[in-house]
Design an enzyme around this catalytic site. Sequence first.
Site, PDB file in Angstrom:
ATOM      1  CE  LYS A   1       3.774 -40.829  19.190  1.00  0.00           C
ATOM      2  NZ  LYS A   1       3.486 -40.420  20.551  1.00  0.00           N
TER       3      LYS A   1
ATOM      4  CD  GLN B   1       4.138 -38.531  23.529  1.00  0.00           C
ATOM      5  OE1 GLN B   1       3.608 -38.807  22.462  1.00  0.00           O
ATOM      6  NE2 GLN B   1       4.999 -39.338  24.108  1.00  0.00           N
TER       7      GLN B   1
ATOM      8  CG  ASP C   1      -2.047 -43.715  23.042  1.00  0.00           C
ATOM      9  OD1 ASP C   1      -1.079 -44.268  22.513  1.00  0.00           O
ATOM     10  OD2 ASP C   1      -2.049 -42.528  23.430  1.00  0.00           O
TER      11      ASP C   1
HETATM   12  N1  GUN Z   1       4.416 -41.979  26.087  1.00  0.00           N
HETATM   13  C1  GUN Z   1       5.240 -43.047  25.945  1.00  0.00           C
HETATM   14  N2  GUN Z   1       4.648 -43.997  25.200  1.00  0.00           N
HETATM   15  C2  GUN Z   1       3.425 -43.526  24.857  1.00  0.00           C
HETATM   16  C3  GUN Z   1       2.341 -44.067  24.095  1.00  0.00           C
HETATM   17  O1  GUN Z   1       2.382 -45.179  23.578  1.00  0.00           O
HETATM   18  N3  GUN Z   1       1.269 -43.246  23.983  1.00  0.00           N
HETATM   19  C4  GUN Z   1       1.195 -42.016  24.567  1.00  0.00           C
HETATM   20  N4  GUN Z   1       0.076 -41.317  24.402  1.00  0.00           N
HETATM   21  N5  GUN Z   1       2.177 -41.506  25.283  1.00  0.00           N
HETATM   22  C5  GUN Z   1       3.288 -42.256  25.420  1.00  0.00           C
END
Ligand code: GUN
Length: 299
Positions: free
Chosen positions: A58, A102, A125
């Site tokens: 990311k 995350q 998100d």
């Molecule tokens: N863990 C797995 N997928 C995601 C996501 O789309 N966002 C976040 N913040 N954590 C994740």
Amino acid sequence: MTDPATASLIDGKGFAETLRDRIGAAAARMKADHGLTPGLAVVLLGEDPASEIYVRNKGRATEAAGMASFTHKLAAETEPAALLDLIARLNADPAVNGILVQLPLPEQIDADAVIDALDPAKDVDGFHLTNVGRLAVGRTDGLIPCTPQGCVMLLKDAVGDLTGRHAVIVGRSNIVGKPLAHLLLAENCTVTVAHSRTRDLPGETRRADILVAAVGRARMIKGDWIKPGAAVIDVGINRIEAEAGKTRLAGDVDFDEAAAVAGHITPVPGGVGPMTIACLLRNTLIATAAQAGLPAPEV
Ligand code: GUN
């Protein structure tokens, strides 16, 4: 022996690369016209190897799109108050336009309390109740969860207008299944959300013109669960044993069997996964524009 593949492959990797280029160009225009550099903060607790790879990817993708990346790595034992304090600082920081924490979080942390603490305008998100509610009432112009947004983009690219199609989503998570149901309703699909307690799951999936698997069980969905010609989107990323003590990634769909029946199918890896990061960058751009009172960029 299965028949040779008949499905056409949905190239998520290629689609995501093109989308990221467009986002990079829009970010460059935002900087040239308004002096704004979108900023994304990613917060990771603990040292889960898969999460560390996602977070590193990311950060790289954010910088490659000309945006500012801020990574906050905290110990797995971090106290809830310390995490909430960091979120309050990121909420108040004008250089930060998007915040991603995350998931999953260590057990001492209440994920709902963390999501509630996010400024909804920076919730890239799309997990905050404000953003969940907007989507649930059919307003698709806000911050929408990245993985389901990516699924819909791939589906529309592969099959065109989705109106009237029967979509079956296997999995009811807040990250994928539920927001995807709202997005597909907004595209005028008839939507079934199936899950681990669904009776006769193969019977449900066989009725799907659009089948989305988001359960996290390797190769669970077999070829004879799929309607001939269906579009199959595989959200699963499961690590499985391979030859010689090695491991490899497999989706929730048995790809070889499904590809002999489906009309369109995403591979794993290289399908939905790359779209998630591209949609995260898109949300960061949208959030930056909204915070500056600018119209939503066309990407
Ligand atoms: N863990 C797995 N997928 C995601 C996501 O789309 N966002 C976040 N913040 N954590 C994740």
